[in-house]
Design a protein around this motif. Structure first.
Motif, PDB file in Angstrom:
ATOM      1  N   LEU A 188      36.967  34.048  45.908  1.00  0.00           N
ATOM      2  CA  LEU A 188      35.601  33.900  46.408  1.00  0.00           C
ATOM      3  C   LEU A 188      34.928  32.627  45.895  1.00  0.00           C
ATOM      4  CD1 LEU A 188      34.396  37.595  45.896  1.00  0.00           C
ATOM      5  CD2 LEU A 188      35.460  36.563  47.920  1.00  0.00           C
ATOM      6  N   GLU A 189      35.602  31.900  45.019  1.00  0.00           N
ATOM      7  CA  GLU A 189      35.002  30.739  44.358  1.00  0.00           C
ATOM      8  C   GLU A 189      35.621  29.442  44.867  1.00  0.00           C
ATOM      9  OE1 GLU A 189      32.482  30.906  42.293  1.00  0.00           O
ATOM     10  OE2 GLU A 189      32.447  33.092  42.132  1.00  0.00           O
ATOM     11  N   ILE A 248      35.084  33.995  35.263  1.00  0.00           N
ATOM     12  CA  ILE A 248      36.501  33.981  34.922  1.00  0.00           C
ATOM     13  C   ILE A 248      37.233  34.735  36.032  1.00  0.00           C
ATOM     14  CG2 ILE A 248      38.281  34.559  33.246  1.00  0.00           C
ATOM     15  CD1 ILE A 248      36.119  34.823  31.158  1.00  0.00           C
ATOM     16  N   GLU A 249      38.326  34.148  36.489  1.00  0.00           N
ATOM     17  CA  GLU A 249      39.148  34.781  37.517  1.00  0.00           C
ATOM     18  C   GLU A 249      40.540  35.004  36.943  1.00  0.00           C
ATOM     19  OE1 GLU A 249      38.746  33.876  41.963  1.00  0.00           O
ATOM     20  OE2 GLU A 249      40.533  32.730  41.381  1.00  0.00           O
ATOM     21  N   ALA A 250      41.193  36.076  37.402  1.00  0.00           N
ATOM     22  CA  ALA A 250      42.566  36.364  36.965  1.00  0.00           C
ATOM     23  C   ALA A 250      43.307  37.039  38.113  1.00  0.00           C
ATOM     24  CB  ALA A 250      42.565  37.235  35.719  1.00  0.00           C
ATOM     25  N   TYR A 251      44.624  37.131  37.958  1.00  0.00           N
ATOM     26  CA  TYR A 251      45.518  37.538  39.045  1.00  0.00           C
ATOM     27  C   TYR A 251      46.534  38.564  38.534  1.00  0.00           C
ATOM     28  CZ  TYR A 251      43.316  33.106  39.753  1.00  0.00           C
ATOM     29  OH  TYR A 251      42.376  32.117  39.771  1.00  0.00           O
ATOM     30  N   PRO A 252      46.048  39.684  38.013  1.00  0.00           N
ATOM     31  CA  PRO A 252      46.964  40.643  37.378  1.00  0.00           C
ATOM     32  C   PRO A 252      47.768  41.464  38.377  1.00  0.00           C
ATOM     33  CG  PRO A 252      44.732  41.503  37.379  1.00  0.00           C
ATOM     34  CD  PRO A 252      44.653  40.101  37.922  1.00  0.00           C
ATOM     35  N   LEU A 253      48.862  42.001  37.862  1.00  0.00           N
ATOM     36  CA  LEU A 253      49.700  42.906  38.634  1.00  0.00           C
ATOM     37  C   LEU A 253      49.270  44.344  38.393  1.00  0.00           C
ATOM     38  CD1 LEU A 253      53.200  41.267  38.107  1.00  0.00           C
ATOM     39  CD2 LEU A 253      51.687  41.083  40.091  1.00  0.00           C
ATOM     40  N   ASP A 254      49.600  45.197  39.342  1.00  0.00           N
ATOM     41  CA  ASP A 254      49.287  46.616  39.242  1.00  0.00           C
ATOM     42  C   ASP A 254      50.593  47.395  39.324  1.00  0.00           C
ATOM     43  OD1 ASP A 254      48.350  49.185  39.356  1.00  0.00           O
ATOM     44  OD2 ASP A 254      46.818  48.771  40.865  1.00  0.00           O
ATOM     45  N   VAL A 303      47.978  43.001  33.459  1.00  0.00           N
ATOM     46  CA  VAL A 303      47.928  44.147  34.362  1.00  0.00           C
ATOM     47  C   VAL A 303      46.474  44.475  34.679  1.00  0.00           C
ATOM     48  CG1 VAL A 303      50.156  45.106  33.658  1.00  0.00           C
ATOM     49  CG2 VAL A 303      48.084  45.818  32.473  1.00  0.00           C
ATOM     50  N   VAL A 304      46.274  45.031  35.867  1.00  0.00           N
ATOM     51  CA  VAL A 304      44.925  45.305  36.370  1.00  0.00           C
ATOM     52  C   VAL A 304      44.129  46.153  35.380  1.00  0.00           C
ATOM     53  CG1 VAL A 304      43.623  46.489  38.183  1.00  0.00           C
ATOM     54  CG2 VAL A 304      45.552  45.019  38.793  1.00  0.00           C
ATOM     55  N   VAL A 307      38.141  41.840  43.301  1.00  0.00           N
ATOM     56  CA  VAL A 307      37.501  41.225  44.464  1.00  0.00           C
ATOM     57  C   VAL A 307      38.458  41.083  45.637  1.00  0.00           C
ATOM     58  CG1 VAL A 307      35.759  40.020  43.093  1.00  0.00           C
ATOM     59  CG2 VAL A 307      37.920  38.855  43.641  1.00  0.00           C
ATOM     60  N   ALA A 308      39.749  41.237  45.396  1.00  0.00           N
ATOM     61  CA  ALA A 308      40.723  41.155  46.488  1.00  0.00           C
ATOM     62  C   ALA A 308      42.017  41.818  46.051  1.00  0.00           C
ATOM     63  CB  ALA A 308      40.988  39.698  46.878  1.00  0.00           C
ATOM     64  N   ARG A 309      42.805  42.223  47.061  1.00  0.00           N
ATOM     65  CA  ARG A 309      44.107  42.837  46.820  1.00  0.00           C
ATOM     66  C   ARG A 309      45.088  42.207  47.814  1.00  0.00           C
ATOM     67  NH1 ARG A 309      46.608  46.726  43.127  1.00  0.00           N
ATOM     68  NH2 ARG A 309      44.514  47.355  42.554  1.00  0.00           N
ATOM     69  N   PRO A 310      45.583  40.989  47.513  1.00  0.00           N
ATOM     70  CA  PRO A 310      46.485  40.302  48.439  1.00  0.00           C
ATOM     71  C   PRO A 310      47.761  41.079  48.751  1.00  0.00           C
ATOM     72  CG  PRO A 310      45.724  38.800  46.741  1.00  0.00           C
ATOM     73  CD  PRO A 310      45.272  40.173  46.347  1.00  0.00           C
ATOM     74  N   ARG A 311      48.244  41.855  47.778  1.00  0.00           N
ATOM     75  CA  ARG A 311      49.403  42.723  47.947  1.00  0.00           C
ATOM     76  C   ARG A 311      49.090  44.039  47.246  1.00  0.00           C
ATOM     77  NH1 ARG A 311      53.016  38.668  45.104  1.00  0.00           N
ATOM     78  NH2 ARG A 311      53.091  40.357  43.606  1.00  0.00           N
ATOM     79  N   PRO A 312      49.779  45.105  47.566  1.00  0.00           N
ATOM     80  CA  PRO A 312      49.485  46.368  46.873  1.00  0.00           C
ATOM     81  C   PRO A 312      49.601  46.273  45.356  1.00  0.00           C
ATOM     82  CG  PRO A 312      50.834  46.787  48.798  1.00  0.00           C
ATOM     83  CD  PRO A 312      50.747  45.283  48.648  1.00  0.00           C
ATOM     84  N   ASP A 313      50.511  45.423  44.875  1.00  0.00           N
ATOM     85  CA  ASP A 313      50.727  45.323  43.427  1.00  0.00           C
ATOM     86  C   ASP A 313      50.073  44.103  42.795  1.00  0.00           C
ATOM     87  OD1 ASP A 313      52.405  43.422  44.573  1.00  0.00           O
ATOM     88  OD2 ASP A 313      53.965  43.686  43.057  1.00  0.00           O
ATOM     89  N   LEU A 314      49.224  43.376  43.533  1.00  0.00           N
ATOM     90  CA  LEU A 314      48.602  42.152  43.025  1.00  0.00           C
ATOM     91  C   LEU A 314      47.110  42.156  43.344  1.00  0.00           C
ATOM     92  CD1 LEU A 314      48.828  39.229  41.843  1.00  0.00           C
ATOM     93  CD2 LEU A 314      49.181  38.476  44.211  1.00  0.00           C
TER      94      LEU A 314
END
Length: 195
Positions: free
Chosen positions: A100-101, A145-151, A167-168, A179-186
């Protein structure tokens, strides 16, 4: 009870950063350069060249990450800094399409990599590293701060080495919002620090 401290990766701590990476995973060959260079640059550099890139980054400053110490032994690492300095993030389709940034905004920082040595896992070091990264970003003038954790709950079982994004659940517990879920695990998560 172990004593845990977290310090910035300054030139006098280069060997300590190296120590955190030499116990499993890809840290030793990556040198935490994956997010800082393009894919073409990555493919054109050797592990030894990435050692020099990391050294140059630390010596130029500001520190690109934080080191966790357990009883004075280097035990963990987190990369945190202005997102534009981590160029590959903007070139990663799953992130670029969903953030979003604005990608050139220096007030947006990213937490992009964690490493914890095997013998120190299970002690909550990722939680401590993330809390310190938030404070470090706030002190550095970050707005978000933005991050890209796995689930791992929503995806296939992951090896500990593949969880270098974090991890999420760790981020949610620290107050980040998805703010987003590009993949089920990301997921893409953010934390607003200032208006």
């Amino acid at each position: 009870m172990s004593q845990i401290t977290i310090e910035p990766a300054t030139p006098d701590r280069l060997a300590d950063a190296q120590h955190t990476w030499d116990n499993g995973g890809d840290g030793r060959s990556c040198q935490c350069q994956w997010w800082t260079i393009t894919n073409a640059e990555w493919n054109a550099t050797s592990a030894e060249e990435r050692v020099h890139l990391f050294r140059d980054e630390v010596e130029t400053g500001p520190p690109p990450g934080l080191i966790a110490y357990v009883d004075r032994e280097p035990a963990g690492w987190v990369r945190v800094g202005p997102r534009p300095h981590q160029r590959r993030l903007a070139r990663t389709r799953n992130f670029a399409a969903h953030s979003l940034e604005p990608w050139d905004d220096e007030s947006v920082w990213a937490v992009s990599c964690f490493v914890v040595r095997r013998e120190h896992r299970g002690q909550g070091l990722n939680d401590r590293l993330l809390a310190a990264a938030v404070d470090y970003a706030r002190d550095g003038g970050a707005r978000v701060i933005e991050a890209y954790p796995l689930d791992p709950v929503r995806g296939a079982k992951k090896s500990s080495s593949s969880l270098f994004h974090g991890v999420v659940s760790t981020f949610v517990a620290a107050g980040f919002r998805e703010v987003a879920r590009p993949r089920p695990d990301l997921a893409i998560v953010t934390l607003e620090l200032a208006g």
